[in-house]
Design a protein around this motif. Structure first.
Motif, PDB file in Angstrom:
ATOM      1  N   THR A 200       0.849  -1.191   0.000  1.00 53.72           N
ATOM      2  CA  THR A 200       0.000   0.000   0.000  1.00 53.72           C
ATOM      3  C   THR A 200       0.885   1.242   0.000  1.00 53.72           C
ATOM      4  O   THR A 200       1.655   1.457   0.938  1.00 53.72           O
ATOM      5  CB  THR A 200      -0.937   0.017   1.220  1.00 53.72           C
ATOM      6  OG1 THR A 200      -1.683  -1.210   1.255  1.00 53.72           O
ATOM      7  CG2 THR A 200      -1.904   1.182   1.145  1.00 53.72           C
TER       8      THR A 200
ATOM      9  N   PHE B 253      -3.400   6.701   6.072  1.00 51.27           N
ATOM     10  CA  PHE B 253      -4.065   5.421   6.285  1.00 51.27           C
ATOM     11  C   PHE B 253      -3.414   4.744   7.488  1.00 51.27           C
ATOM     12  O   PHE B 253      -2.203   4.851   7.692  1.00 51.27           O
ATOM     13  CB  PHE B 253      -3.889   4.548   5.045  1.00 51.27           C
ATOM     14  CG  PHE B 253      -5.163   3.928   4.525  1.00 51.27           C
ATOM     15  CD1 PHE B 253      -6.410   4.500   4.752  1.00 51.27           C
ATOM     16  CD2 PHE B 253      -5.122   2.759   3.766  1.00 51.27           C
ATOM     17  CE1 PHE B 253      -7.569   3.937   4.243  1.00 51.27           C
ATOM     18  CE2 PHE B 253      -6.274   2.188   3.253  1.00 51.27           C
ATOM     19  CZ  PHE B 253      -7.500   2.781   3.498  1.00 51.27           C
TER      20      PHE B 253
ATOM     21  N   HIS C  49      -2.833   1.052   9.340  1.00 55.03           N
ATOM     22  CA  HIS C  49      -2.872  -0.402   9.166  1.00 55.03           C
ATOM     23  C   HIS C  49      -2.689  -1.074  10.526  1.00 55.03           C
ATOM     24  O   HIS C  49      -1.907  -0.619  11.362  1.00 55.03           O
ATOM     25  CB  HIS C  49      -1.753  -0.857   8.234  1.00 55.03           C
ATOM     26  CG  HIS C  49      -1.524  -2.351   8.263  1.00 55.03           C
ATOM     27  ND1 HIS C  49      -2.173  -3.206   7.412  1.00 55.03           N
ATOM     28  CD2 HIS C  49      -0.743  -3.127   9.051  1.00 55.03           C
ATOM     29  CE1 HIS C  49      -1.791  -4.457   7.671  1.00 55.03           C
ATOM     30  NE2 HIS C  49      -0.924  -4.426   8.659  1.00 55.03           N
TER      31      HIS C  49
ATOM     32  N   GLU D 148      -7.548  -1.710   7.417  1.00 53.85           N
ATOM     33  CA  GLU D 148      -6.984  -0.432   6.956  1.00 53.85           C
ATOM     34  C   GLU D 148      -8.068   0.622   7.086  1.00 53.85           C
ATOM     35  O   GLU D 148      -9.163   0.465   6.533  1.00 53.85           O
ATOM     36  CB  GLU D 148      -6.526  -0.547   5.505  1.00 53.85           C
ATOM     37  CG  GLU D 148      -5.354  -1.495   5.303  1.00 53.85           C
ATOM     38  CD  GLU D 148      -5.171  -1.892   3.852  1.00 53.85           C
ATOM     39  OE1 GLU D 148      -4.058  -1.733   3.333  1.00 53.85           O
ATOM     40  OE2 GLU D 148      -6.140  -2.376   3.240  1.00 53.85           O
TER      41      GLU D 148
END
Length: 317
Positions: free
Chosen positions: A89, A96, A98, A126
């Motif tokens: 990613t 974001f 995770h 996520e």
């Protein structure tokens, strides 16, 4: 586009391609269809409709956004399982978070990459941070799935937190492009990402009218994807732009050129370049599992239902 950059590309190491190497011709240009992923964030399916023999070892890639969220709109994914491959990613704009059941996790923002090797299996999630949900804002990124060979399908899960400042910055021979090597090698320069399957992943910003010709491993495949702007692929200058993927044929060099004029949203032609060593093994892919046979897919689902891929951390409920 606030991915990691350089004030003066001319001070960076320059990449040159051997003059006697055979250039890769363009085999196909595909336009990515739009869809939705997770809880409803918009994506472009970059590799939809492309024969897997040209993608191997890559499975799929989604361009997430570019979208300017209103307050309350940012979305992510719920907890879900994976086994048998790696997810990469790369966040260009926005943030974001995770988290996974194997203890991996972190927050990635402008120019950062999270590299999750699912291997034998895990659960992960996520999500956008709470402040982005409250305020809204720009979000743009990529998620790439990289297959694992049979010998590595059941390897222990691993999480790599690759900060934008650690990517290898290079430039073209005339300084007309900024090349960010996220993983793999380009002209002897290594990126920070550690991969089970040999690949190269580069984010190139090509100035209007500039052209890059890069050395490319002859045993790798070669793909390009337009993130923003317009340009051309190959020495034959096949047009492509934002939301389009290019499949290159065999050879030792790869060429991309930016159009003389770019749209108002992007000063440069932004392109992701991918190459990898084909695995050439049977692939059985269903949802979040990528294995070598139907029986292994059934086992993955059974293991997931039995809780053998991990549990959602207690403090995440």
């Amino acid at each position: 586009m606030p991915a990691i950059t350089a004030d003066n590309p001319l001070v960076l190491p320059r990449v040159t391609a051997p003059a006697d190497a055979r250039p890769r011709r363009v085999l196909h240009v595909a336009t990515a269809p739009s869809g939705f992923e997770g809880e409803g964030f918009p994506v472009r399916r970059a590799f939809a409709g492309i024969d897997y023999r040209y993608l191997d070892p890559f499975i799929m890639m989604d361009q997430m956004g570019e979208v300017d969220y209103e307050a309350g709109e940012p979305k992510g994914t719920p907890w879900h399982p994976h086994r048998g491959f790696e997810t990469v990613t790369y966040i260009i704009d926005g943030t974001f978070i995770h988290r996974d059941s194997h203890g991996g996790g972190g927050t990635i923002a402008d120019g950062d990459t999270q590299w999750m090797t699912a291997g034998s299996g895990l659960l992960h999630i996520e999500t956008p941070p709470e402040e982005l949900v409250v305020s809204g804002g720009l979000f743009h990124g990529l998620q790439l799935w990289v297959n694992l060979p049979a010998r590595d399908k059941m390897t222990d899960p691993r999480y790599q937190d690759i900060r934008g400042g650690s990517v290898r910055l290079l430039t073209s021979g005339d300084g007309g492009a900024l090349l960010r090597v996220i993983a793999g090698e380009l002209d002897g320069h290594e990126g920070p990402g550690v991969t089970h399957t040999p690949i190269t992943m580069i984010h190139a910003s090509v100035s209007p009218g500039a052209e890059i010709t890069l050395p490319w491993r002859p045993d790798f495949n070669a793909l390009a994807y337009g993130l923003a702007g317009q340009g051309f692929a190959g020495a034959e200058r096949r047009p492509f732009g934002m939301g389009q993927s290019v499949v290159f044929g065999d050879g030792g060099t790869l060429t991309v050129r930016a159009a003389e004029e770019q749209d108002s949203r992007s000063a440069n032609f932004e392109v992701v370049l991918l190459g990898g060593l084909p695995i050439r093994e049977p692939m059985a892919h269903y949802g979040p599992f990528v294995m070598n046979s139907h029986a292994e897919l059934v086992q993955a689902f059974d293991d997931f239902k039995a809780g053998r891929l991990g549990a959602i951390p207690a403090d995440a409920h």
